[in-house]
Scaffold this motif. Structure first.
Motif, mmCIF file in Angstrom:
data_model
loop_
_atom_site.group_PDB
_atom_site.id
_atom_site.type_symbol
_atom_site.label_atom_id
_atom_site.label_comp_id
_atom_site.label_asym_id
_atom_site.label_seq_id
_atom_site.Cartn_x
_atom_site.Cartn_y
_atom_site.Cartn_z
ATOM 1 N N THR A 75 -12.641 71.160 39.810
ATOM 2 C CA THR A 75 -12.122 69.837 40.123
ATOM 3 C C THR A 75 -13.150 68.801 39.695
ATOM 4 N N ALA A 76 -12.711 67.840 38.889
ATOM 5 C CA ALA A 76 -13.655 66.902 38.279
ATOM 6 C C ALA A 76 -14.403 66.051 39.307
ATOM 7 N N ALA A 77 -13.707 65.548 40.302
ATOM 8 C CA ALA A 77 -14.310 64.581 41.232
ATOM 9 C C ALA A 77 -14.547 65.187 42.609
ATOM 10 N N VAL A 78 -14.863 66.476 42.655
ATOM 11 C CA VAL A 78 -14.963 67.149 43.957
ATOM 12 C C VAL A 78 -16.060 66.549 44.831
ATOM 13 N N GLU A 79 -17.121 65.984 44.215
ATOM 14 C CA GLU A 79 -18.198 65.424 45.032
ATOM 15 C C GLU A 79 -17.694 64.295 45.938
ATOM 16 N N ARG A 80 -16.657 63.571 45.493
ATOM 17 C CA ARG A 80 -16.134 62.460 46.289
ATOM 18 C C ARG A 80 -15.528 62.934 47.610
ATOM 19 N N ILE A 81 -15.120 64.198 47.665
ATOM 20 C CA ILE A 81 -14.573 64.733 48.913
ATOM 21 C C ILE A 81 -15.593 64.580 50.038
ATOM 22 N N PHE A 82 -16.855 64.796 49.703
ATOM 23 C CA PHE A 82 -17.884 64.819 50.742
ATOM 24 C C PHE A 82 -18.299 63.423 51.184
ATOM 25 N N ASP A 83 -17.861 62.388 50.454
ATOM 26 C CA ASP A 83 -18.107 61.017 50.912
ATOM 27 C C ASP A 83 -17.362 60.712 52.205
ATOM 28 N N SER A 84 -16.250 61.398 52.439
ATOM 29 C CA SER A 84 -15.351 61.038 53.538
ATOM 30 C C SER A 84 -15.542 61.901 54.775
ATOM 31 N N ILE A 85 -16.432 62.869 54.708
ATOM 32 C CA ILE A 85 -16.541 63.847 55.797
ATOM 33 C C ILE A 85 -17.876 63.690 56.521
ATOM 34 N N ARG A 86 -17.804 63.498 57.829
ATOM 35 C CA ARG A 86 -19.008 63.411 58.661
ATOM 36 C C ARG A 86 -19.298 64.786 59.255
ATOM 37 N N ILE A 87 -20.549 65.211 59.190
ATOM 38 C CA ILE A 87 -20.903 66.537 59.688
ATOM 39 C C ILE A 87 -20.987 66.518 61.213
ATOM 40 N N LEU A 88 -20.335 67.495 61.829
ATOM 41 C CA LEU A 88 -20.238 67.573 63.287
ATOM 42 C C LEU A 88 -21.296 68.524 63.855
ATOM 43 N N PRO A 89 -21.773 68.261 65.070
ATOM 44 C CA PRO A 89 -22.788 69.116 65.698
ATOM 45 C C PRO A 89 -22.152 70.346 66.363
ATOM 46 N N GLU A 90 -22.373 71.504 65.791
ATOM 47 C CA GLU A 90 -21.793 72.729 66.354
ATOM 48 C C GLU A 90 -22.285 72.970 67.783
ATOM 49 N N HIS A 91 -23.554 72.687 68.042
ATOM 50 C CA HIS A 91 -24.119 72.975 69.362
ATOM 51 C C HIS A 91 -23.446 72.166 70.464
ATOM 52 N N ARG A 92 -22.871 71.022 70.108
ATOM 53 C CA ARG A 92 -22.194 70.185 71.102
ATOM 54 C C ARG A 92 -20.702 70.498 71.216
ATOM 55 N N LEU A 93 -20.078 70.848 70.104
ATOM 56 C CA LEU A 93 -18.618 70.860 70.063
ATOM 57 C C LEU A 93 -17.978 72.236 69.946
#
Length: 238
Positions: A75-93
Motif C-alpha cells: 500500500t503506497a500511503a500506509v504510513e498515513r494510517i499511523f497518523d490517526s492512531i493513538r497508542i493505548l496503555p495495555e497496563h491500564r486498559l
C-alpha cells in the motif's frame, strides 16, 4: 523498514518513552492498541483506518522495542494510517478490554486516572459541558535535564457552544485565545480597543481535508468524469 514485497512494515520504538503515568511504552502496547481497534465490542470509529481492502493490519511484537505489521497487500500511503492512531496503555486498559467495560471506563464518565497518553499534556480534570483541564506531562519524551517541554504548565479548554458568548469572554479577558472567529465576531472585536487584545490572521489552518478521485475503470460513474480523473493535469489543478 519495509520488506521487499511491501507487505511487512517494521517499526522500532524510540528508546526511553514513557506514558503520562510513568510506565514505559513497549511493543506490547502497540499490539494491544490494534487488538482494541479490531475488537467488535469496542466498535472503534477508527477500525477502517487500520484495514486495507477490509482486511485488518496485523501487529506482531518482535521484542520490547520492535513491532512488525503484516499488511494484506503493498500500500503506497500506509504510513498515513499511523497518523490517526493513538497508542493505548495495555497496563491500564487490558482488564477493561477483557471484561467488556473498556468503552465505559474510558468514556465521558471515566476516571481521570484511566486517561493515559504519550503527548505533552495529560488530563487533570474534566467537567462535562464546561471545561477540560490539562497539565504538563512530566514524562514527556522531549523534556531534558536542562529544558522542559512543553513550556506551558497547563491548558484550560472552556466549552462554550455559543459563538457570541465566546467573543464576549475574549473581549472581557476571560479567555486567552479563540480557535476560530466568525466574521460577525471579527467585526465586533475589531471595533474594540484593548491593549491586551490583538487580532491576527494566521493564514491557512491546520485542519486537513481530503479529496478522493475514483480511478477504477469499472466504477459506475460517468465516462467523462473518468477521463477527467485519469488526467494528471486535472488532479493537479484541483
Amino acid at each position: 523498514e519495509f520488506s521487499e514485497d511491501g507487505t511487512t512494515l517494521v517499526f522500532r520504538l524510540r528508546p526511553g518513552i514513557r506514558f503520562s503515568d510513568g510506565e514505559p511504552l513497549t511493543a506490547s502496547d502497540v499490539v494491544f492498541t490494534f487488538r482494541v481497534l479490531n475488537d467488535s465490542g469496542v466498535a472503534s470509529p477508527l477500525v477502517d483506518t487500520a484495514r486495507i481492502d477490509g482486511e485488518p493490519i496485523v501487529a506482531e511484537r518482535v521484542d520490547d522495542d520492535t513491532i512488525a505489521f503484516r499488511l494484506p497487500r503493498r500500500t503506497a500511503a500506509v504510513e498515513r494510517i499511523f497518523d490517526s492512531i493513538r497508542i493505548l496503555p495495555e497496563h491500564r486498559l487490558e482488564g477493561f478490554l477483557s471484561n467488556g467495560t473498556l468503552v465505559s471506563e474510558t468514556g465521558l464518565a471515566a476516571s481521570v486516572s484511566n486517561i493515559v497518553g504519550l503527548g505533552p499534556f495529560r488530563l487533570r480534570d474534566y467537567q462535562a459541558g464546561e471545561r477540560v483541564l490539562l497539565e504538563r506531562n512530566p514524562y514527556y519524551w522531549r523534556s531534558e535535564q536542562q529544558d522542559v517541554y512543553p513550556r506551558l504548565e497547563g491548558l484550560a479548554f472552556e466549552i462554550v457552544p455559543d459563538p457570541s458568548t465566546r467573543a464576549l469572554r475574549l473581549s472581557a479577558d476571560e479567555v486567552d485565545l479563540l480557535e476560530r472567529i466568525s466574521p460577525e465576531s471579527f467585526r465586533a472585536l475589531t471595533s474594540e480597543s484593548h491593549e491586551w487584545l490583538r487580532l491576527e490572521d494566521l493564514g491557512p489552518g491546520m485542519v486537513s481535508e481530503r479529496l478522493w478521485f475514483n480511478l477504477n475503470p469499472e466504477s459506475p460513474i460517468e465516462e467523462y468524469k473518468k477521463r477527467w480523473f485519469a488526467d494528471a493535469r486535472f488532479r493537479r489543478a484541483v
